[in-house]
Design an enzyme around this catalytic site. Structure first.
Site, PDB file in Angstrom:
ATOM      1  N   ASP A 103      -6.528  -0.081   3.708  1.00 28.70           N
ATOM      2  CA  ASP A 103      -5.147   0.405   3.575  1.00 28.70           C
ATOM      3  C   ASP A 103      -4.983   1.795   4.177  1.00 28.70           C
ATOM      4  O   ASP A 103      -4.039   2.067   4.921  1.00 28.70           O
ATOM      5  CB  ASP A 103      -4.734   0.455   2.099  1.00 28.70           C
ATOM      6  N   SER A 149       0.791  -1.237   0.000  1.00 33.14           N
ATOM      7  CA  SER A 149       0.000   0.000   0.000  1.00 33.14           C
ATOM      8  C   SER A 149       0.817   1.277   0.000  1.00 33.14           C
ATOM      9  O   SER A 149       0.596   2.178   0.821  1.00 33.14           O
ATOM     10  CB  SER A 149      -0.938   0.027   1.206  1.00 33.14           C
TER      11      SER A 149
HETATM   12  C1  GLA Z   1      -6.242  -3.596  -1.738  1.00 36.14           C
HETATM   13  C2  GLA Z   1      -7.334  -2.575  -1.413  1.00 36.14           C
HETATM   14  C3  GLA Z   1      -7.937  -2.826  -0.029  1.00 36.14           C
HETATM   15  C4  GLA Z   1      -8.343  -4.277   0.153  1.00 36.14           C
HETATM   16  C5  GLA Z   1      -7.220  -5.210  -0.282  1.00 36.14           C
HETATM   17  C6  GLA Z   1      -7.631  -6.662  -0.259  1.00 36.14           C
HETATM   18  O1  GLA Z   1      -5.142  -3.415  -0.899  1.00 36.14           O
HETATM   19  O2  GLA Z   1      -6.833  -1.270  -1.466  1.00 36.14           O
HETATM   20  O3  GLA Z   1      -9.025  -1.971   0.189  1.00 36.14           O
HETATM   21  O4  GLA Z   1      -9.530  -4.563  -0.533  1.00 36.14           O
HETATM   22  O5  GLA Z   1      -6.749  -4.907  -1.581  1.00 36.14           O
HETATM   23  O6  GLA Z   1      -7.909  -7.070   1.027  1.00 36.14           O
END
Ligand code: GLA
Length: 379
Positions: free
Chosen positions: A171, A124
């Site tokens: 995230d 992230s």
């Molecule tokens: C990405 C998205 C999150 C979540 C994950 C899977 O990181 O940004 O919001 O959905 O995938 O858990």
């Protein structure tokens, strides 16, 4: 060179007078994948890898910003029509716009940023970037009047409205709210959450990065979400949070096989998060680990967001006797997260590097997990 020093040198060169320095973190997620946009539970924590920015108001109506890592510069105004071309700059523009849309204040500013969250690794980096700027602009222009949940929502809306990813809240929530040494169990429907001190005695969390880059924009990620929403609608409920396997089976013949398996994964996953919480409370890491393997299988076979390299890393973990292992984050590349007994850690990492290299011609990267603070102003 230290990140802060590097940023400051560039800031001084381009803008002169020093600004204020802010940072926000990447995240891990112990369990609870693709549950956030289904109103379920997630179990993330912020990590010691950050995006950091030095920022100063510039008394104009323009934002001027350098990205050190991308080696690029962007300049834009604060109206909707001023959206920059460069995708990295749209994250910052989006945060400004989302604050303004909520009635907050954003004026022109100068900024330089850089980070050490690996890009496309499922940690992230984009949420870290959004959260860093949302936190900073709240401090610089809004007297910190925007509450932290709203800062996370500002990042999430940025993804939806300016970056093409219809993501959940996990995230940005983790990046903003993270605390050193603690994971958080978040109920994505009520937004109630609890900090969980995480110090599994005798175990370590290790990330193995396949270095297969994932790109969520315009990706099958949004399609996964649509499948879930279709099934919820067919069941007459708001989100899959309220679904059971029995309910799903009762409409099996009315939906596509693909939608069935997507929903099945989500329903099972939300229960796994709760089982993991109980197991953690009881110090039962074997169960935590088993649930992680179950998640991997579900993500690979039912949700279909894994890839060959990640399945390979998961198999190696199993062969090496690693307690728990699974693909982490949105999927389509990135890392596995591994819960491994301390005495096994080195041999597992060595084996994973060697075997992966033999098969794919490059070593995976390895990151220890250090659970750290989320968005903050640097001293
Ligand atoms: C990405 C998205 C999150 C979540 C994950 C899977 O990181 O940004 O919001 O959905 O995938 O858990």
């Amino acid at each position: 060179m230290e990140l802060k020093t590097k940023i400051h040198e560039v800031f001084q060169k381009h803008f002169g007078e020093p600004g204020t320095v802010y940072a926000s973190a990447g995240r891990i997620n112990l369990i609870g994948e693709h549950t956030d946009y289904n109103g379920g539970f997630v179990f993330p924590g912020a990590i010691d890898k950050v995006i950091m920015a030095e920022i100063a108001p510039n008394d104009t109506d323009k934002v001027r910003v350098y990205s050190i890592d991308i080696d690029d510069y962007a300049e834009f105004g604060l109206n909707e029509v001023d959206a920059p071309e460069a995708s990295w700059a749209r994250y910052i523009f989006g945060v400004c716009r989302e604050i303004l849309k909520r009635g907050g204040v954003v004026k022109g500013f100068d900024a330089v940023f850089a980070g050490n969250v690996p890009l496309g690794a499922g940690l992230s980096s984009s949420a870290a970037l959004e959260s860093c700027f949302a936190f900073a602009l709240n401090d610089l222009f809004n007297d910190n009047q925007i509450d932290k949940f709203e800062l996370a929502r500002i990042g999430q809306s940025t993804e939806h409205n300016y970056c093409g990813v219809n993501c959940g809240i996990m995230d940005q929530f983790a990046s903003v709210m993270g605390q050193k040494g603690k994971l958080m169990r978040l109920d994505c429907r009520s937004m109630e959450f609890e900090y969980y001190p995480f110090n599994p005695e005798g175990y370590e969390l290790v990330l193995i990065d396949s270095r297969v880059k994932h790109e969520l924009a315009d990706s099958p990620y949004n399609k996964r979400r649509q499948s879930c929403e279709r099934v919820a609608k067919r069941l007459g409920i708001e989100t899959l949070r309220d679904a059971t396997i029995e309910m799903l089976d009762s409409i099996r013949t009315d939906i596509t096989a693909e939608d069935y398996f997507r929903a099945k994964f989500v329903i099972e996953e939300k229960d796994r998060v709760l089982a993991v919480c109980d197991a953690l409370n009881a110090g039962d890491y074997e169960t935590v680990g088993n649930k992680m393997y179950e998640t991997h299988r579900g993500l690979s076979y039912d949700y279909e967001v894994s890839c060959e390299e990640l399945d390979f890393l998961n198999d190696i973990a199993k062969e090496c006797g690693v307690t728990g292992s699974r693909i982490m984050g949105g999927g389509f590349g990135g890392c596995t997260i591994n819960l491994v007994k301390k005495e096994l850690r080195d041999s597992f990492v060595d084996t994973a590097k060697k075997k992966f290299n033999e098969k794919y011609g490059h070593e995976p990267k390895v990151y220890p997990v250090v659970i750290s603070d989320g968005a903050h102003k640097e001293e």
